[in-house]
Scaffold this motif. Sequence first.
Motif, PDB file in Angstrom:
ATOM      1  N   LYS A  54       0.839  -1.211   0.000  1.00 13.78           N
ATOM      2  CA  LYS A  54       0.000   0.000   0.000  1.00 13.78           C
ATOM      3  C   LYS A  54       0.866   1.250   0.000  1.00 13.78           C
ATOM      4  CE  LYS A  54      -4.023  -2.103   0.618  1.00 13.78           C
ATOM      5  NZ  LYS A  54      -4.582  -2.578  -0.604  1.00 13.78           N
ATOM      6  N   GLY A  55       0.518   2.208  -0.849  1.00 20.30           N
ATOM      7  CA  GLY A  55       1.273   3.449  -0.926  1.00 20.30           C
ATOM      8  C   GLY A  55       1.386   3.939  -2.354  1.00 20.30           C
ATOM      9  N   PRO A  56       2.303   4.878  -2.593  1.00 25.90           N
ATOM     10  CA  PRO A  56       2.400   5.514  -3.912  1.00 25.90           C
ATOM     11  C   PRO A  56       2.658   4.537  -5.066  1.00 25.90           C
ATOM     12  CG  PRO A  56       3.649   6.775  -2.298  1.00 25.90           C
ATOM     13  CD  PRO A  56       3.207   5.516  -1.620  1.00 25.90           C
ATOM     14  N   PHE A  57       3.496   3.514  -4.865  1.00 21.82           N
ATOM     15  CA  PHE A  57       3.759   2.616  -5.985  1.00 21.82           C
ATOM     16  C   PHE A  57       2.549   1.739  -6.292  1.00 21.82           C
ATOM     17  CE2 PHE A  57       5.556  -1.227  -8.029  1.00 21.82           C
ATOM     18  CZ  PHE A  57       5.887  -0.615  -9.232  1.00 21.82           C
ATOM     19  N   GLU A  67      -3.894  -4.908 -11.867  1.00 21.81           N
ATOM     20  CA  GLU A  67      -4.922  -5.405 -10.964  1.00 21.81           C
ATOM     21  C   GLU A  67      -4.259  -6.083  -9.775  1.00 21.81           C
ATOM     22  OE1 GLU A  67      -7.706  -7.882 -13.000  1.00 21.81           O
ATOM     23  OE2 GLU A  67      -7.948  -6.451 -14.623  1.00 21.81           O
ATOM     24  N   GLU A  68      -4.775  -5.785  -8.590  1.00 21.04           N
ATOM     25  CA  GLU A  68      -4.217  -6.389  -7.381  1.00 21.04           C
ATOM     26  C   GLU A  68      -4.592  -7.869  -7.315  1.00 21.04           C
ATOM     27  OE1 GLU A  68      -3.670  -5.164  -2.721  1.00 21.04           O
ATOM     28  OE2 GLU A  68      -5.492  -4.521  -3.741  1.00 21.04           O
ATOM     29  N   TRP A  69      -3.636  -8.682  -6.905  1.00 19.37           N
ATOM     30  CA  TRP A  69      -3.845 -10.125  -6.786  1.00 19.37           C
ATOM     31  C   TRP A  69      -4.700 -10.394  -5.562  1.00 19.37           C
ATOM     32  CZ3 TRP A  69       0.723 -13.885  -5.383  1.00 19.37           C
ATOM     33  CH2 TRP A  69       0.273 -15.208  -5.466  1.00 19.37           C
ATOM     34  N   THR A  70      -5.800 -11.076  -5.762  1.00 21.88           N
ATOM     35  CA  THR A  70      -6.640 -11.468  -4.644  1.00 21.88           C
ATOM     36  C   THR A  70      -6.839 -12.981  -4.675  1.00 21.88           C
ATOM     37  OG1 THR A  70      -8.665 -11.041  -5.892  1.00 21.88           O
ATOM     38  CG2 THR A  70      -7.871  -9.269  -4.482  1.00 21.88           C
ATOM     39  N   PRO A  82       0.008  -8.299  -1.820  1.00 26.38           N
ATOM     40  CA  PRO A  82       0.702  -7.068  -2.234  1.00 26.38           C
ATOM     41  C   PRO A  82       1.397  -7.203  -3.602  1.00 26.38           C
ATOM     42  CG  PRO A  82       2.065  -8.233  -0.679  1.00 26.38           C
ATOM     43  CD  PRO A  82       0.785  -9.016  -0.798  1.00 26.38           C
ATOM     44  N   TYR A  83       0.686  -7.743  -4.572  1.00 26.06           N
ATOM     45  CA  TYR A  83       1.226  -7.905  -5.926  1.00 26.06           C
ATOM     46  C   TYR A  83       0.203  -7.416  -6.929  1.00 26.06           C
ATOM     47  CZ  TYR A  83       4.919 -10.737  -3.912  1.00 26.06           C
ATOM     48  OH  TYR A  83       5.995 -11.158  -3.174  1.00 26.06           O
ATOM     49  N   TRP A  84       0.697  -6.766  -7.980  1.00 25.04           N
ATOM     50  CA  TRP A  84      -0.151  -6.191  -9.018  1.00 25.04           C
ATOM     51  C   TRP A  84       0.294  -6.706 -10.378  1.00 25.04           C
ATOM     52  CZ3 TRP A  84      -3.961  -2.373  -8.109  1.00 25.04           C
ATOM     53  CH2 TRP A  84      -4.095  -2.003  -6.754  1.00 25.04           C
ATOM     54  N   THR A  85      -0.678  -7.001 -11.247  1.00 24.48           N
ATOM     55  CA  THR A  85      -0.345  -7.485 -12.581  1.00 24.48           C
ATOM     56  C   THR A  85       0.452  -6.433 -13.337  1.00 24.48           C
ATOM     57  OG1 THR A  85      -2.457  -6.677 -13.467  1.00 24.48           O
ATOM     58  CG2 THR A  85      -2.340  -9.018 -12.822  1.00 24.48           C
ATOM     59  N   LEU A  86       1.408  -6.908 -14.101  1.00 26.78           N
ATOM     60  CA  LEU A  86       2.175  -6.031 -14.975  1.00 26.78           C
ATOM     61  C   LEU A  86       1.253  -5.631 -16.119  1.00 26.78           C
ATOM     62  CD1 LEU A  86       5.071  -4.903 -15.410  1.00 26.78           C
ATOM     63  CD2 LEU A  86       5.476  -6.876 -16.872  1.00 26.78           C
ATOM     64  N   PRO A  87       1.019  -4.329 -16.325  1.00 20.95           N
ATOM     65  CA  PRO A  87       0.125  -3.911 -17.403  1.00 20.95           C
ATOM     66  C   PRO A  87       0.614  -4.437 -18.764  1.00 20.95           C
ATOM     67  CG  PRO A  87       0.569  -2.085 -15.919  1.00 20.95           C
ATOM     68  CD  PRO A  87       1.496  -3.198 -15.533  1.00 20.95           C
ATOM     69  N   ASP A  88      -0.348  -4.772 -19.621  1.00 24.52           N
ATOM     70  CA  ASP A  88      -0.044  -5.378 -20.923  1.00 24.52           C
ATOM     71  C   ASP A  88       0.987  -4.606 -21.731  1.00 24.52           C
ATOM     72  OD1 ASP A  88      -1.781  -7.452 -20.403  1.00 24.52           O
ATOM     73  OD2 ASP A  88      -3.426  -6.621 -21.613  1.00 24.52           O
ATOM     74  N   PHE A 102      12.334  -1.503 -11.289  1.00 24.84           N
ATOM     75  CA  PHE A 102      13.222  -0.661 -10.471  1.00 24.84           C
ATOM     76  C   PHE A 102      12.396   0.184  -9.506  1.00 24.84           C
ATOM     77  CE2 PHE A 102      16.629  -1.200 -13.753  1.00 24.84           C
ATOM     78  CZ  PHE A 102      17.630  -1.669 -12.897  1.00 24.84           C
ATOM     79  N   GLU A 103      11.232   0.693  -9.963  1.00 29.57           N
ATOM     80  CA  GLU A 103      10.351   1.457  -9.081  1.00 29.57           C
ATOM     81  C   GLU A 103       9.835   0.569  -7.949  1.00 29.57           C
ATOM     82  OE1 GLU A 103       7.300   4.072 -10.729  1.00 29.57           O
ATOM     83  OE2 GLU A 103       8.300   3.863 -12.694  1.00 29.57           O
ATOM     84  N   ALA A 104       9.476  -0.672  -8.283  1.00 28.93           N
ATOM     85  CA  ALA A 104       9.005  -1.609  -7.261  1.00 28.93           C
ATOM     86  C   ALA A 104      10.092  -1.826  -6.211  1.00 28.93           C
ATOM     87  CB  ALA A 104       8.596  -2.930  -7.906  1.00 28.93           C
ATOM     88  N   LEU A 105      11.316  -2.057  -6.675  1.00 28.12           N
ATOM     89  CA  LEU A 105      12.422  -2.276  -5.749  1.00 28.12           C
ATOM     90  C   LEU A 105      12.679  -1.053  -4.872  1.00 28.12           C
ATOM     91  CD1 LEU A 105      14.721  -4.227  -8.176  1.00 28.12           C
ATOM     92  CD2 LEU A 105      14.005  -5.042  -5.902  1.00 28.12           C
TER      93      LEU A 105
END
Length: 109
Positions: A54-57, A67-70, A82-88, A102-105
């Motif tokens: 949760k936060g800016p990223f 989309e957040e993994w549920t 706390p994982y989101w699909t990589l946009p197409d 790199f932003e995720a890291l």
Amino acid sequence: MSLSQADMAFARELFGNIPDLTTRRMFGGMGLYSGGTIFGVQLSDGRIMLKAVKGPFADRMSDLGGEEWTTMRKDGTPSAMPYWTLPDAYLDDPEQASALAFEALAALR
């Protein structure tokens, strides 16, 4: 279902610009690491997800269309991971995919 060798090779190539990239098979999928820090996963169905607490990223991933993994708990209630699909759009561009990784890291440190 388990990831194919081709799926795993695709993810490794997509994030080839990430320093100290390592992978580890897990739960039919694969974890993606940089210097021992997990920054993403590839699920058994081939979907690639970046870690975003949760936060800016996480907000950025949502804004990009991720989309957040549920998952469903045993009692039938959803549980967000706390994982989101990589946009197409990022799946065809290793440079952009690596920049987002790199932003995720950076957000994880």
